[in-house]
Design a protein around this motif. Structure first.
Motif, PDB file in Angstrom:
ATOM      1  N   GLU A  58     -19.511  21.058   6.763  1.00  0.00           N
ATOM      2  CA  GLU A  58     -20.113  21.289   5.445  1.00  0.00           C
ATOM      3  C   GLU A  58     -19.659  20.239   4.437  1.00  0.00           C
ATOM      4  OE1 GLU A  58     -19.444  25.223   4.087  1.00  0.00           O
ATOM      5  OE2 GLU A  58     -20.694  26.156   5.635  1.00  0.00           O
ATOM      6  N   ALA A  59     -18.343  19.960   4.425  1.00  0.00           N
ATOM      7  CA  ALA A  59     -17.808  18.986   3.467  1.00  0.00           C
ATOM      8  C   ALA A  59     -18.017  17.556   3.926  1.00  0.00           C
ATOM      9  CB  ALA A  59     -16.322  19.234   3.243  1.00  0.00           C
ATOM     10  N   LYS A  60     -18.368  17.399   5.223  1.00  0.00           N
ATOM     11  CA  LYS A  60     -18.594  16.078   5.805  1.00  0.00           C
ATOM     12  C   LYS A  60     -17.370  15.171   5.639  1.00  0.00           C
ATOM     13  CE  LYS A  60     -23.635  16.101   5.582  1.00  0.00           C
ATOM     14  NZ  LYS A  60     -23.708  17.561   5.368  1.00  0.00           N
TER      15      LYS A  60
END
Length: 272
Positions: free
Chosen positions: A109-111
Motif C-alpha cells: 500500500e505504501a509502496k
C-alpha cells in the motif's frame, strides 16, 4: 523444513562480516594493535528481558552464531515477528524464536521497503558517534547536505569520487571520509591508510594516496581499525559506501549531480 544450521550460519556471516572474518595474522605488531583497537571498540551485547519475544529472537540469532553482534531488536511490521538488525541488514524472527526470515519486506500500500527504516536508524546512531576529529572532511561553507563515505585509497571508484570532490562541494555537499582498508587489517592497504590518518595534513595525504603519490609512512594513535570495524557493522559490502545523515545508504559511487538529486529525494521522503 527449517534451514540447516550451516546455511543459517552462512547467512548471518554475510550479515556480519566482523563476526565471521578471519582474524589477522599475529606476526606484525601494527596489525595486532589494529585488531586490538577494533576489538576494544566492540559494543556490549544487547540486553533483553527473559520470556519476551525480543529475548527469544536474541537467543535464536545467538544459537546460529554466538559471535554475531545484534544492533537492535524491535516489533516488526510483520505480525508475529521481531525485527532484528545485524551487520547492517534486517532479519525477522518469529515471536516463538522458531523461524527466521531474511530479505526485504515491501509494504504494497505504501509502496516502500519497510525493512530499511530500522537499519538506517542504527547506521545513523553509529556514525553519529564517530568523533569529528576522526574524520577527514571536505566541505563547503554552510553545506546543504552532509554524507559519510567509507573509503579505501586503492579502489577505483573511491578515487573517481575524490577526483570530483570540489564538484560535490560546489553542489553544497560535505563529504566526511571514514577509513575502510578493504584488504583488511595488517595489510599494506591498512598501513597506507594509517599513514594518511597520521599525517600532519590528512586532506593532502588522502589526496596524494588516491592519486598514487607517495605518502610518508607514519604511525600514531589512529581510528582506522575502529572505522574498519564500524564499516563491517553497518553492512558495508563495497567501497565507496555513501551514507546520508539520516542513515540511508546510497547505491555505491554516484557522480555529483546524481548524488545531489538522490539527497534531495531522501530529504523529501524524510519530510524535509
Amino acid at each position: 523444513m527449517p534451514l540447516k544450521p550451516s546455511l543459517l550460519f552462512s547467512v548471518l556471516c554475510v550479515a556480519s562480516l566482523s563476526a565471521c572474518a578471519q582474524a589477522p595474522s599475529s606476526d606484525a605488531a601494527e596489525g595486532e594493535k589494529g585488531a586490538a583497537q577494533a576489538s576494544a571498540a566492540a559494543p556490549a551485547p544487547i540486553e533483553t528481558r527473559p520470556g519476551t519475544p525480543e529475548d527469544r529472537a536474541r537467543q535464536a540469532i545467538e544459537s546460529i552464531n554466538p559471535a554475531i553482534q545484534i544492533d537492535a531488536i524491535a516489533a516488526a511490521p510483520l505480525p508475529g515477528f521481531r525485527e532484528v538488525v545485524v551487520g547492517g541488514q534486517t532479519v525477522y524472527v518469529s515471536d516463538d524464536g522458531k523461524y527466521l526470515l531474511q530479505g526485504s519486506l515491501f509494504d504494497v500500500e505504501a509502496k516502500r521497503d519497510v525493512s530499511q527504516a530500522g537499519v538506517a536508524e542504527v547506521r545513523r546512531k553509529l556514525i553519529a558517534d564517530v568523533p569529528e576529529g576522526d574524520r577527514i572532511v571536505f566541505a563547503p561553507t554552510n553545506p546543504k547536505y552532509t554524507v559519510s563515505v567509507f573509503t579505501d585509497v586503492e579502489c577505483g571508484y573511491c578515487r573517481k569520487l575524490h577526483q570530483d570532490i570540489a564538484e560535490y562541494n560546489k553542489r553544497g555537499i560535505a563529504v566526511e571520509y571514514l577509513a575502510f582498508p578493504r584488504m583488511g587489517l595488517n595489510t599494506p592497504d591498512y598501513d597506507l591508510m594509517v599513514s594518511v590518518w597520521c599525517a600532519p595534513d590528512r586532506r593532502k595525504a588522502l589526496t596524494d594516496a588516491k592519486e598514487g603519490n607517495r605518502v610518508p609512512p607514519r604511525t600514531c594513535d589512529n581510528p582506522v581499525a575502529r572505522q574498519y570495524a564500524l564499516g563491517q557493522r553497518v553492512g558495508l559490502t563495497g567501497t565507496p559506501m555513501i551514507i546520508t545523515e539520516s542513515g540511508v545508504q546510497m547505491p555505491g559511487y554516484m557522480p555529483p549531480d546524481a548524488l545531489l538529486a538522490a539527497l534531495q529525494q531522501v530529504e523529501a521522503a524524510d519530510g524535509g
